[in-house]
Design a protein around this motif. Structure first.
Motif, PDB file in Angstrom:
ATOM      1  N   GLY A 171       0.846  -1.301  -0.081  1.00 38.30           N
ATOM      2  CA  GLY A 171       0.091  -0.001  -0.153  1.00 38.30           C
ATOM      3  C   GLY A 171       0.888   1.208   0.197  1.00 38.30           C
ATOM      4  N   ARG A 172       0.111   2.267   0.057  1.00 38.27           N
ATOM      5  CA  ARG A 172       0.850   3.772  -0.283  1.00 38.27           C
ATOM      6  C   ARG A 172       1.662   3.799   1.188  1.00 38.27           C
ATOM      7  N   GLU A 173       1.288   3.419   2.215  1.00 38.89           N
ATOM      8  CA  GLU A 173       2.231   3.821   3.392  1.00 38.89           C
ATOM      9  C   GLU A 173       2.855   2.541   3.895  1.00 38.89           C
ATOM     10  N   TRP A 174       3.117   1.514   3.047  1.00 36.76           N
ATOM     11  CA  TRP A 174       3.933   0.297   3.306  1.00 36.76           C
ATOM     12  C   TRP A 174       5.146   0.603   3.960  1.00 36.76           C
ATOM     13  N   SER A 175       5.769   1.521   3.624  1.00 35.11           N
ATOM     14  CA  SER A 175       7.241   1.821   4.032  1.00 35.11           C
ATOM     15  C   SER A 175       7.105   2.674   5.452  1.00 35.11           C
ATOM     16  N   MET A 176       6.144   2.898   5.860  1.00 35.47           N
ATOM     17  CA  MET A 176       5.845   3.755   7.387  1.00 35.47           C
ATOM     18  C   MET A 176       5.706   2.718   8.123  1.00 35.47           C
ATOM     19  N   PHE A 177       5.468   1.213   7.863  1.00 35.15           N
ATOM     20  CA  PHE A 177       5.442   0.297   9.029  1.00 35.15           C
ATOM     21  C   PHE A 177       6.772  -0.351   9.106  1.00 35.15           C
ATOM     22  N   SER A 178       6.692  -0.945  10.532  1.00 32.57           N
ATOM     23  CA  SER A 178       7.819  -1.325  11.031  1.00 32.57           C
ATOM     24  C   SER A 178       8.308  -2.700  10.113  1.00 32.57           C
ATOM     25  N   ALA A 179       9.501  -3.001  10.204  1.00 29.69           N
ATOM     26  CA  ALA A 179       9.764  -4.482   9.543  1.00 29.69           C
ATOM     27  C   ALA A 179       9.170  -5.468  10.111  1.00 29.69           C
ATOM     28  N   GLN A 180       8.697  -5.605  11.277  1.00 32.21           N
ATOM     29  CA  GLN A 180       8.039  -6.653  12.042  1.00 32.21           C
ATOM     30  C   GLN A 180       6.715  -6.636  11.488  1.00 32.21           C
ATOM     31  N   ALA A 181       5.908  -5.455  11.348  1.00 28.44           N
ATOM     32  CA  ALA A 181       4.507  -5.431  10.809  1.00 28.44           C
ATOM     33  C   ALA A 181       4.599  -5.886   9.452  1.00 28.44           C
ATOM     34  N   GLN A 182       5.376  -5.614   8.573  1.00 21.80           N
ATOM     35  CA  GLN A 182       5.366  -6.155   7.111  1.00 21.80           C
ATOM     36  C   GLN A 182       5.672  -7.671   6.962  1.00 21.80           C
ATOM     37  N   ARG A 183       6.608  -8.152   7.934  1.00 26.80           N
ATOM     38  CA  ARG A 183       6.619  -9.688   8.151  1.00 26.80           C
ATOM     39  C   ARG A 183       5.161 -10.122   8.464  1.00 26.80           C
ATOM     40  N   SER A 242      -6.806  12.288   5.309  1.00 26.28           N
ATOM     41  CA  SER A 242      -7.740  11.498   4.569  1.00 26.28           C
ATOM     42  C   SER A 242      -7.734  11.554   2.995  1.00 26.28           C
ATOM     43  N   GLU A 243      -7.719  10.527   2.431  1.00 32.68           N
ATOM     44  CA  GLU A 243      -7.624  10.392   1.103  1.00 32.68           C
ATOM     45  C   GLU A 243      -8.617   9.223   0.548  1.00 32.68           C
ATOM     46  N   ALA A 244      -8.774   8.976  -0.870  1.00 33.46           N
ATOM     47  CA  ALA A 244      -9.501   8.189  -1.322  1.00 33.46           C
ATOM     48  C   ALA A 244      -9.130   6.899  -1.034  1.00 33.46           C
ATOM     49  N   VAL A 245     -10.121   5.905  -0.908  1.00 32.03           N
ATOM     50  CA  VAL A 245      -9.739   4.460  -0.568  1.00 32.03           C
ATOM     51  C   VAL A 245     -10.683   3.647  -1.735  1.00 32.03           C
ATOM     52  N   GLY A 246     -10.183   2.339  -1.706  1.00 31.57           N
ATOM     53  CA  GLY A 246     -11.030   1.560  -2.845  1.00 31.57           C
ATOM     54  C   GLY A 246     -11.146   0.193  -2.285  1.00 31.57           C
ATOM     55  N   PHE A 247     -12.020  -0.575  -3.117  1.00 36.91           N
ATOM     56  CA  PHE A 247     -12.484  -1.834  -2.772  1.00 36.91           C
ATOM     57  C   PHE A 247     -11.107  -2.797  -2.532  1.00 36.91           C
ATOM     58  N   GLY A 248     -10.848  -3.445  -1.496  1.00 35.15           N
ATOM     59  CA  GLY A 248      -9.830  -3.896  -1.068  1.00 35.15           C
ATOM     60  C   GLY A 248      -8.595  -3.549  -0.319  1.00 35.15           C
ATOM     61  N   THR A 249      -8.848  -1.952  -0.118  1.00 37.87           N
ATOM     62  CA  THR A 249      -7.778  -1.358   0.705  1.00 37.87           C
ATOM     63  C   THR A 249      -7.714  -1.851   2.159  1.00 37.87           C
ATOM     64  N   GLY A 281     -10.651   7.587   3.796  1.00 34.75           N
ATOM     65  CA  GLY A 281     -10.207   7.075   4.816  1.00 34.75           C
ATOM     66  C   GLY A 281      -8.830   7.749   5.482  1.00 34.75           C
ATOM     67  N   GLY A 282      -8.541   7.900   6.785  1.00 36.45           N
ATOM     68  CA  GLY A 282      -7.551   8.469   7.260  1.00 36.45           C
ATOM     69  C   GLY A 282      -6.458   7.558   7.838  1.00 36.45           C
ATOM     70  N   TYR A 283      -6.892   6.418   7.868  1.00 37.97           N
ATOM     71  CA  TYR A 283      -5.733   5.240   8.558  1.00 37.97           C
ATOM     72  C   TYR A 283      -4.900   4.887   7.395  1.00 37.97           C
ATOM     73  N   PRO A 284      -3.507   4.639   7.963  1.00 35.74           N
ATOM     74  CA  PRO A 284      -2.436   4.150   6.898  1.00 35.74           C
ATOM     75  C   PRO A 284      -2.744   2.926   6.169  1.00 35.74           C
ATOM     76  N   LYS A 285      -2.354   2.896   4.906  1.00 38.23           N
ATOM     77  CA  LYS A 285      -2.718   1.575   4.050  1.00 38.23           C
ATOM     78  C   LYS A 285      -1.445   0.657   3.704  1.00 38.23           C
ATOM     79  N   ILE A 286      -1.583  -0.379   4.606  1.00 33.75           N
ATOM     80  CA  ILE A 286      -0.507  -1.206   4.335  1.00 33.75           C
ATOM     81  C   ILE A 286      -0.552  -2.041   3.120  1.00 33.75           C
ATOM     82  N   ALA A 287      -1.594  -2.200   2.560  1.00 36.42           N
ATOM     83  CA  ALA A 287      -1.574  -3.060   1.468  1.00 36.42           C
ATOM     84  C   ALA A 287      -3.008  -3.031   0.730  1.00 36.42           C
ATOM     85  N   HIS A 288      -3.425  -3.639  -0.603  1.00 34.24           N
ATOM     86  CA  HIS A 288      -4.438  -3.464  -1.264  1.00 34.24           C
ATOM     87  C   HIS A 288      -4.732  -4.840  -1.810  1.00 34.24           C
TER      88      HIS A 288
END
Length: 318
Positions: free
Chosen positions: A192-204, A239-246, A266-273
């Motif tokens: 997602g758009r904010e993938w890089s903002m999440f910790s390495a542990q969260a990504q794993r 907040s910015e636009a979100v989609g089906f599957g965000t 939505g205003g929450y960070p988007k880790i993936a889609h």
């Protein structure tokens, strides 16, 4: 030509491909949760993909037909029957005037889609017949079916009668297995758009750990429970636009996959889609079931979607 609702079922609403073009006004898209099953049902019925189907959730309705018709049911297997006789799914079935369509116990999936050759006679709202229950518009009065409702049908044009002949033979085999995926395969997703903002542990955690679908899940969003997905540092989001599957992640670290009745921003960070071709599989999963995620790149996601669309086009989708 009409149908009478004898029993409404758990949650039975009209859905189509959605209410596109109004998100900038705060109007949700809505539409079928399992778009692939919706499209297959219409294709096999000889309808355009834009025709509304009845989205049947878990406990199906009981419907009496006041005129002969041809129906197709795709998606979840809820043991459909006509006059107490089991009927096949994924193929056109003739229904006589006076016949009663009912559903039994769930065998698999969550949502079945009922198409009628010629379509339902519904008044579109902002270009769509999709029911938005929270907003109170679309479908039939903006509500799920109720006992005693009478649903008007349109007569099937000659073109639809011709198109349905042989539809089962051309529509079912054309969707490649790589597109459909197996029921228990990981859901393919894009970073997602904010993938890089999440910790390495969260990504794993996202790609290595299971997530359980919470009972507080609905057409708006699937809440998931698992190891928390934490940001690398606190962030202020606009907040910015979100989609089906965000896949949004609120402060508690438990992700939410936005579904058909999602909000427009939505205003929450988007880790993936979740990729579009795997949203039907997610839509057919029950609360309490677990899901896994697998990251793919944009080129692969586009390749899968193009394969699906080519298959529908080759089958003669209108």
């Amino acid at each position: 030509m009409s149908i009478e609702v004898i029993k409404p079922g758990m949650l039975t609403t009209f859905q189509d491909l959605g209410r596109a073009g109004y998100q900038h006004l705060g109007v949700p898209v809505n539409g079928a949760m399992d778009e692939r099953s919706h499209r297959l049902a219409n294709l096999l019925a000889g309808n355009a993909s834009t025709e509304a189907t009845l989205e049947v959730t878990l406990m199906g309705p009981t419907l009496q037909w006041h005129a002969p018709a041809t129906i197709v049911i795709c998606g979840a297997d809820l043991q459909p029957s006509v006059d107490d006789q089991p009927i096949p799914m994924y193929e056109p079935v003739p229904v006589a005037a006076g016949a009663v369509l009912a559903f039994g116990k769930r065998r698999n999936g969550v949502r079945a889609y009922l198409a009628v050759r010629g379509g339902f006679a519904l008044a579109p709202v902002m270009g769509s017949a999709s029911t938005y229950v929270r907003g109170g518009y679309g479908g039939l009065r903006g509500e799920p079916l109720r006992r005693g409702d009478v649903i008007a049908l349109r007569g099937a044009p000659q073109a639809a009668r011709r198109a349905v002949k042989g539809a089962r033979a051309t529509a079912l085999p054309v969707l490649p297995p790589v597109v459909l995926g197996s029921p228990d395969a990981p859901l393919r997703a894009l970073a997602g758009r904010e993938w890089s903002m999440f910790s390495a542990q969260a990504q794993r955690n996202l790609v290595a750990e299971p997530f359980r679908i919470d009972p507080q899940s609905d057409r708006m969003g699937y809440r998931l429970a698992g190891l928390p997905l934490e940001l690398g540092a606190a962030r202020e989001m606009i907040s910015e636009a979100v989609g089906f599957g965000t896949i949004q992640v609120p402060p508690d670290g438990q992700p939410i996959v936005l579904m058909a009745d999602r909000q427009t921003t939505g205003g929450y960070p988007k880790i993936a889609h979740v990729c579009a071709v795997d949203l039907p599989r997610l839509a057919q999963k029950m609360p309490g079931e677990t899901v896994h995620f697998q990251l793919i790149d944009l080129d692969e996601a586009q390749r899968l979607m193009l394969l699906q669309e080519a298959a529908f086009a080759a089958a003669g989708e209108q």
